[in-house]
Design an enzyme around this catalytic site. Structure first.
Site, PDB file in Angstrom:
ATOM      1  N   LYS A 417       0.839  -1.193   0.000  1.00  0.00           N
ATOM      2  CA  LYS A 417       0.000   0.000   0.000  1.00  0.00           C
ATOM      3  C   LYS A 417       0.876   1.246   0.000  1.00  0.00           C
ATOM      4  O   LYS A 417       1.917   1.290   0.659  1.00  0.00           O
ATOM      5  CB  LYS A 417      -0.904  -0.041   1.237  1.00  0.00           C
ATOM      6  CG  LYS A 417      -1.964   1.044   1.322  1.00  0.00           C
ATOM      7  CD  LYS A 417      -2.856   0.797   2.536  1.00  0.00           C
ATOM      8  CE  LYS A 417      -3.935   1.860   2.692  1.00  0.00           C
ATOM      9  NZ  LYS A 417      -4.825   1.556   3.849  1.00  0.00           N
ATOM     10  N   SER A 492      -9.665   2.029   2.158  1.00  0.00           N
ATOM     11  CA  SER A 492      -8.423   2.637   1.666  1.00  0.00           C
ATOM     12  C   SER A 492      -7.408   1.641   1.128  1.00  0.00           C
ATOM     13  O   SER A 492      -6.499   2.023   0.402  1.00  0.00           O
ATOM     14  CB  SER A 492      -7.781   3.482   2.772  1.00  0.00           C
ATOM     15  OG  SER A 492      -7.357   2.697   3.859  1.00  0.00           O
ATOM     16  N   SER A 516     -10.300  -1.028   6.758  1.00  0.00           N
ATOM     17  CA  SER A 516      -9.565  -1.080   5.496  1.00  0.00           C
ATOM     18  C   SER A 516      -8.699  -2.304   5.265  1.00  0.00           C
ATOM     19  O   SER A 516      -7.995  -2.378   4.260  1.00  0.00           O
ATOM     20  CB  SER A 516      -8.720   0.190   5.330  1.00  0.00           C
ATOM     21  OG  SER A 516      -9.550   1.268   4.959  1.00  0.00           O
TER      22      SER A 516
END
Length: 918
Positions: A417, A492, A516
């Site tokens: 991420k 997210s 998330s």
């Protein structure tokens, strides 16, 4: 009544002609257009986050995150298209995007690249009239094939959510004077409920002209009619059928009218207001600024030919609308013969150790899939950046293996991420605020993976600042759902989940503050562990909520999760928060993978949390049915009368405190105050705070810090006491409570029925486990929550569940690529010393050749991940001399196959979309 004044204003203020370009300050990001009543229409153009559907994200009484929402629109004005062609396009029937919509004049958006679907060219022209309170959509379709095609186009969206209350919407009146929508109606009006004197979202109207039937915008749009009751009533769609001869063009014209916020006392008057405007537009559609061909191609309104020009639409070329070309689709080929589609890390390791493949072949396969499926108009946009040196990393892993090294992660490509620090790629946190930021060192977990030989293949797209639990909209593109490319990827960490699910990485690192990890993992049918606070280090991970954030992995199997935990979990000597981890983690996480781990266990369940707040049952029914797998694995399910008690919580600014600590730790960022981050004007416009919002904000005091730590410790203790009281080993929760909305919504409205477990608020562990699909084929999952430091026990239970449930499924949206032969150069023929034929002094006649490739055949915990943010296309600015990101949504030119020699020797077909690195 304002109807007359709103419409007659058009005579004095006609539509702005094309050619007036908006200032860079507004054209460079998500586009707002303000109408005559001060309502800001958020139009999904090609600007960040490049949703590029031409639909309305939401309408607000101003711009920015603090501006109230004026209606309940949650993504409206999109089009779905299906073409009756010999070969069905993989996006047939999906929400179309990738038009390159650019604001050419105030409120006017033009297609700069058409979308081609099975030989039909589709373009959009959107105009929000700043002198009134309506917008106009003109969709044009051209058959580019040599056979007649039937095209069905649906126009619609989401007008609310839920079954009852102030958020739920339904059609309240039509041009026929009743609430029943029939093909005799030329317009409809929708409204939400009201609650005494509290202000609610205003009504809206849609002018559709002629249409063939209604549809359900949420799913099965072309086969299911519009819902009239419950949550389904929030998703109206209007379907037109076009029979296009070869070369023929037709256009569909629609208008959307928005009202003002209402109370119970003003609702009826505002419905009448928008209905009056809709009726006038249906009778006298505003055509200012449209060309003769565009007007003449419109097929869903009665004759638009001027009475004094009966031949206006006759003659050659009368309906030939100029449409820009559609970009070529990325090639769906690979030069790697190794099949990575839904292949586990465990299987890859076995194949690597057996010599059946190499890390270079595996990495090339993923790079080719990224090029084919993450790029272009139909790309998932799961990556912000792809590592330029991915093949070099893989070649190094192969050398290490050849030297005798072993390890589960050696040569395995992992996505991370884009809030994890990477020293060789920018770390953007999904925002232009951090564009080009290059940390000095890798995040702890990234460094551990590199040491273990993993290939860090790229940075996964994420919601800007990780603030949304519903969408993954970033300054570098929006992530689209792996199973249904029209819907949200959720929360997210959407890029991490989608990259893994679509086999563009073996696994990925994400993070969770509220939902998330579990939400995007569920939507992608993956496993994930939100471990006990401190089980995995978050050093080098950008913060959202200090101490509540958790950095963890998503995988397609529990054994893969164990392999990553072996590398990334445990005590980080430089992170005091992880001091206890080594004492609680197993030396080898694979030792807890026991198929009998659920045998004899008591699993608690809270019936009160198994309810969809939207009033639907499809997702919950499937989740409840999956409980049988827990029982089949030998566990007993115990009904609990109540949940754990949460301690009283203070109103601490955890986000500000997190950034203050981050800035102190990473001076290379070059910032001195959280205000530069929290109130950055480089954020997406609809998540942006005015600079004065941050004035006077202070860090937490020592007493507040201690109180926050005490809160989490007490909550953990409360959960342990609650579980002890009922003598349960874990508690099972559903992951999603409803279907997922389409990906063009927003406005702080949840894209799914959400209720987090107490895990995020307390710091106890929760594991999410895929449990198959619902009746519509959408993934579902269950979560098991335990006491603090029960992480290993939960992973073992997840493994036992996996053995009986076989709950992980792979999406069909990104099929295997066609394998092509690697192009090779034939060596130049050297002249012999004594030629046997011809002139002894002649040059050799053989020329070097390169062969062309040949094709082989709501009662929940308070949530912190709430707002949604979204910027434009284009990736992070490339540091000196490196290839910049080409950007999401097909804005870049189509990828072209290029020949390159592998570091390990030999030729390979490599493609780069977003290549950044050392």
């Amino acid at each position: 009544m304002r109807t007359t004044s709103r419409l007659t204003a058009l005579a004095a203020a006609p539509l702005v002609v094309a050619g007036l370009v908006m200032p860079a300050s507004t054209a460079g990001a998500f586009t707002y257009v303000t109408d005559a009543e001060g309502t800001a229409w958020g139009i999904h153009s090609a600007a960040p986050p490049a949703v590029d559907t031409g639909s309305i994200r939401a309408t607000q009484s101003g711009t920015g995150v603090q501006a109230p929402y004026s209606t309940m629109l949650n993504g409206y004005g999109g089009i779905r298209v299906t073409v009756d062609a010999t070969e069905t396009h993989r996006f047939d029937g999906e929400l179309l995007r990738g038009f390159g919509l650019t604001e050419s004049g105030e409120g006017q958006f033009e297609t700069t690249q058409s979308v081609e679907l099975s030989g039909v060219l589709v373009s959009r022209a959107v105009h929000v009239e700043t002198g009134a309170t309506f917008g106009r959509w003109l969709d044009t379709f051209t058959n580019t094939t040599d056979q007649t095609l039937t095209v069905e186009a649906a126009f619609g969206g989401q007008t609310g959510f839920g079954s009852t209350g102030t958020n739920a919407s339904r059609v309240v009146t039509t041009s026929s004077g009743d609430a029943e929508v029939t093909t005799q109606d030329s317009w409809t009006a929708s409204a939400s409920g009201t609650n005494a004197e509290r202000t609610s979202g205003g009504p809206t109207a849609t002018v559709v002209g002629d249409f063939d039937r209604t549809g359900n915008w949420l799913r099965d749009t072309f086969t299911q009619p519009m819902g009239t009751q419950g949550h389904a009533a929030n998703f109206p769609a209007y379907v037109n059928t076009l029979a296009l001869a070869p070369g023929e063009t037709a256009s569909l014209l629609r208008f959307v009218v928005v009202g003002q916020p209402v109370t119970a006392a003003t609702l009826d008057a505002e419905i009448a207001e928008v209905s009056g405007i809709a009726a006038e537009l249906a009778a006298n559609p505003v055509l200012d600024g449209l060309s003769r061909a565009e007007i003449c191609s419109i097929v869903n309104f009665a004759s638009l030919t001027p009475a004094d020009e009966p031949t206006h639409c006759l003659g050659d070329g009368a309906t030939e609308v100029e449409q820009p070309e559609a970009p070529a689709a990325p090639p769906t080929v690979t030069t790697s013969s190794y099949d990575v589609v839904d292949t586990t890390i465990e299987q890859m390791r076995a194949d690597l150790e057996a010599g059946r493949t190499t890390a270079v072949e595996i990495t090339q396969a993923y790079l080719d899939r990224i090029a084919a499926y993450d790029e272009g108009q139909f790309g998932f946009n799961a990556y912000t950046t792809v590592a330029a040196d991915a093949l070099e990393q893989a070649a190094e892993a192969d050398r290490r293996r050849a030297a005798g090294e072993t390890g589960a992660m050696l040569g395995i490509p992992i996505a991370v991420k884009d809030l994890y620090h990477t020293k060789d790629m920018p770390t953007t946190n999904g925002s232009l605020t951090f564009d080009g930021f290059r940390p000095a060192e890798d995040a702890y977990q990234v460094a551990q993976l590199r040491d273990a030989g993993a290939v860090i293949i790229g940075k996964a797209t994420m919601e800007e600042y990780a603030t949304s639990g519903s969408y993954s909209d970033s300054g570098y593109g929006t992530v689209w759902n792996a199973f249904d490319p029209s819907r949200s990827a959720l929360a997210s960490s959407g890029g991490s989940a989608v990259a893994t699910a679509t086999s563009m990485a073996a696994a990925a690192l994400g993070s969770q503050t509220g939902d998330s990890l579990y939400a995007p993992a569920t939507a992608a049918s993956l496993f994930t562990l939100r471990g006990t606070d401190g089980m995995q280090s978050d050093r080098g991970v950008m913060p959202l909520s200090w101490l509540q954030d958790y950095a963890g992995a998503m995988t397609r199997s529990v054994s893969d999760l164990a392999d990553i935990l072996n590398v990334t979990s445990g005590t980080d000597p430089l992170n005091p928060e992880t001091a206890e981890a080594d004492a609680h983690r197993p030396e080898d996480w694979r030792t807890v993978l026991d198929e009998d781990a659920l045998e004899g266990k008591r699993i608690g369940i809270l019936p009160s949390v198994w309810v969809d707040p939207y009033g639907t049952t499809t997702t919950i029914d499937a989740s409840q049915a999956a409980l049988q797998h827990i029982e089949a694995a030998g566990a007993e399910i115990i009904e609990l009368p109540q949940g754990p008690v949460a301690p009283e919580r203070g109103s601490w600014n955890l986000n500000w405190e997190g950034w203050a600590r981050y800035i102190e730790s990473y001076p290379e960022l070059g910032m001195t105050s959280p205000a530069e981050i929290v109130c950055s004007q480089d954020k997406l416009p609809y998540t942006r705070y005015a600079p004065e919002f941050c004035e006077g904000t202070q860090r937490m005091t020592d007493a507040e810090v201690a109180a926050w730590r005490d809160y989490r410790a007490q909550y953990k203790a409360n959960i342990a006491a609650w579980m002890d009281e009922y003598d349960v080993d874990a508690v099972v929760y559903p992951s999603l409570l409803s279907e997922i909305s389409l990906n063009d919504g927003g406005g702080n409205r949840s894209s799914f029925g959400r209720r987090d477990t107490p895990s995020g608020g307390s710091g106890v562990p929760t594991v999410a486990m895929p449990a198959g699909t619902d009746v519509h084929g959408a993934p579902i999952s269950l979560q098991l929550m335990g006491r603090a430091w029960d992480d290993a026990e939960l992973v073992g239970m997840a493994y036992a569940f996996e053995q009986v449930a076989a709950g992980h499924v792979a999406p069909g949206t990104a099929p295997a690529l066609t394998v092509v032969e690697t192009p090779t150069e034939e060596p130049t023929e050297e002249p012999t010393e004594e030629p046997t034929t011809g002139d002894p002094g002649a040059e050799p006649t053989a020329e070097p050749t390169a062969e062309e490739p040949t094709t082989a055949d709501p009662t929940a915990e308070p949530t912190t991940e709430e707002p949604t943010a979204a910027p434009t296309a284009g990736g992070p600015t490339a540091p000196g001399g490196q290839l910049p990101s080409t950007g999401p949504g097909g804005i870049a030119a189509s990828l072209v196959a290029a020949l390159a020699l592998l570091v390990a020797g030999g030729a390979a077909l490599t493609r780069r979309r977003r290549t950044q690195g050392a």
